[in-house]
Design a protein around this motif. Sequence first.
Motif, short mmCIF file in Angstrom:
data_model
loop_
_atom_site.label_atom_id
_atom_site.label_comp_id
_atom_site.label_asym_id
_atom_site.label_seq_id
_atom_site.Cartn_x
_atom_site.Cartn_y
_atom_site.Cartn_z
N GLU A 341 0.81 -1.12 -0.04
CA GLU A 341 -0.04 -0.10 -0.07
C GLU A 341 0.82 1.27 0.08
O GLU A 341 1.85 1.14 0.71
N PHE A 342 0.20 2.44 -0.62
CA PHE A 342 1.05 3.46 -1.05
C PHE A 342 2.52 3.13 -1.71
O PHE A 342 3.52 3.75 -1.21
N GLY A 343 2.63 2.35 -2.56
CA GLY A 343 3.80 2.12 -3.19
C GLY A 343 4.40 0.70 -2.57
O GLY A 343 4.61 0.67 -1.20
N SER A 344 4.63 -0.20 -3.31
CA SER A 344 5.29 -1.58 -2.89
C SER A 344 6.86 -1.13 -2.82
O SER A 344 7.45 -0.22 -3.34
N ASP A 345 7.37 -2.18 -2.10
CA ASP A 345 9.05 -1.93 -2.32
C ASP A 345 9.72 -1.87 -3.74
O ASP A 345 10.49 -1.21 -3.91
N ALA A 346 9.11 -2.75 -4.70
CA ALA A 346 9.56 -2.79 -5.96
C ALA A 346 9.14 -1.41 -6.78
O ALA A 346 9.90 -0.79 -7.32
N GLN A 347 8.15 -0.93 -6.28
CA GLN A 347 7.83 0.59 -6.94
C GLN A 347 8.62 1.64 -6.43
O GLN A 347 9.41 2.46 -7.32
N TRP A 348 9.05 1.73 -5.07
CA TRP A 348 9.74 2.49 -4.65
C TRP A 348 11.08 2.41 -4.95
O TRP A 348 11.88 3.35 -5.60
N ALA A 349 11.65 1.21 -5.13
CA ALA A 349 12.97 0.75 -5.65
C ALA A 349 13.40 1.40 -7.24
O ALA A 349 14.22 1.76 -7.44
#
Length: 373
Positions: A341-349
Motif C-alpha cells: 500500500e502507498f507503493g510497494s518496495d518494488a515501486q519505490w526501488a
Amino acid sequence: MNQALNYQGVDSSAPSELQSMIANSVERLFAEQITPDVLARFDAGNAATHVWQQVIDNGLPSALVAENAGGSGANWLEVSPVLRAIGYWKAPLALSETMLAAWLLASANLEVPDGPITLIQAGRQGDLKLDEEGRLTGRAINVPWARSCRWAVVADNENRLALVSLRQDRVRLEAGSNFAGEERNTVHFAATSVHAIGHLQLADVAEPVWLFGALIRACMLVGTLESCLDQAVQYANERVQFGKAIGKFQAIQQQLAQMAGAIGAARTATQVALHSACQSMSAAPGSESPLNFDVAVAKICAGEAATLAASVVHQVHGAIGFTHEHTLHFATRRLWSWRDEFGSDAQWAEELGQAAIAAGSTGFWTCLTARKF
C-alpha cells in the motif's frame, strides 16, 4: 523488556515528554482493548467502534495538528509510537489515515471534520482528477476505509488539497478489502463538488498523500514486524522437539537472527524518514529535502523485511501457525497487505533506480550521500 513498551528514537537523545506521554497512552490503550477476540470479531464484520471512541477521547486523531487549531502540536517523531502501536497490536482502525488527513487539512488552513477520514492521491491507483472548478471526476481504487468514512482528503500534484464528502449522490463506492480484511474500496466520482479546497505549501513534496502514506505504512509495518519477532522468539523458546526447545537449534537461531537484522534495518530507515519529516514541517516551502529519498528507503526496507519475516515466522511456528485458530495470521496478513500500500518496495526501488540513472555516473555519489535523488 517487551518490545511493545520499548521505543527508540532516531538518535541517542531521550524521547520528548510529549512523545513519552503519547507512547504510554497508546500502548496502554491498545494492550487493553485490541484483544484476539476483538480482531476475530472484526474479521467477522464487527467494527471496533468502542476502540475508536477511546482513541478520540485520547486525542490521537488530531495529534499532528497544531495546538492553535485544536490539536496536540506533536511532530512526526512524537506520534511515531502511535503508528508503531497500530502495527504491533494490529489495530483495525482508520487512525493513521485520519491523523495524516487532519494534519494535511490543517496545513492547508482547512477545517478538520470529525473522523475517521480517508485519503486519496489523485493520479495514483486510478484516473481521478481535480478540475479547475474544484470538481472530482474519475475513479480511485484501494481507498482505505472509504465505507466507514464520511470524508476523504484528495491531494493532486499541483499542491491542491480538497475535502470531499463520500455521502452524496455523485459518489459511488465498490466494496473491497485487503488480505487483512480491512476496507479497501473503489470510489467513483462523477463531477463531484468538493466541500472545501486549499493549497499546501510543503517543502519538496509533490504528492503528499502518497509520500506520507508510505511513511505511515512503513511505521506500521515495523510495529507488526516486531510483534512477529516477539511471537516467534516466544514460540521457539516454548516448543520442545527432540528433548529441547527448538530455539536451541542453530537453523532456527539463524532464521531468527536474519529476521531480526531485517527488522532492525527497517526500524532504522523508518526513524531516519521520521526525522526528515519533522524537519520538513518547519522547512520553507520549495526548499530541498531528503524526505522523498528517506521515505523511499524506509518503505523498501519495511516491505522487504515483511516478506522475509512472514516466511520465517511461519516456518518457526510450523503447521500450527497456518491455522485460523492461531493468532499469527492477524500479523502476517497485515504484513502482506501493508507492504504493497502507498507503493510497494518494488515501486519505490524503481523510483530510486530511475533517479540514480538520471543523476548519471558523475552525480550518483553526490546525490546518494545528500539523499536528494
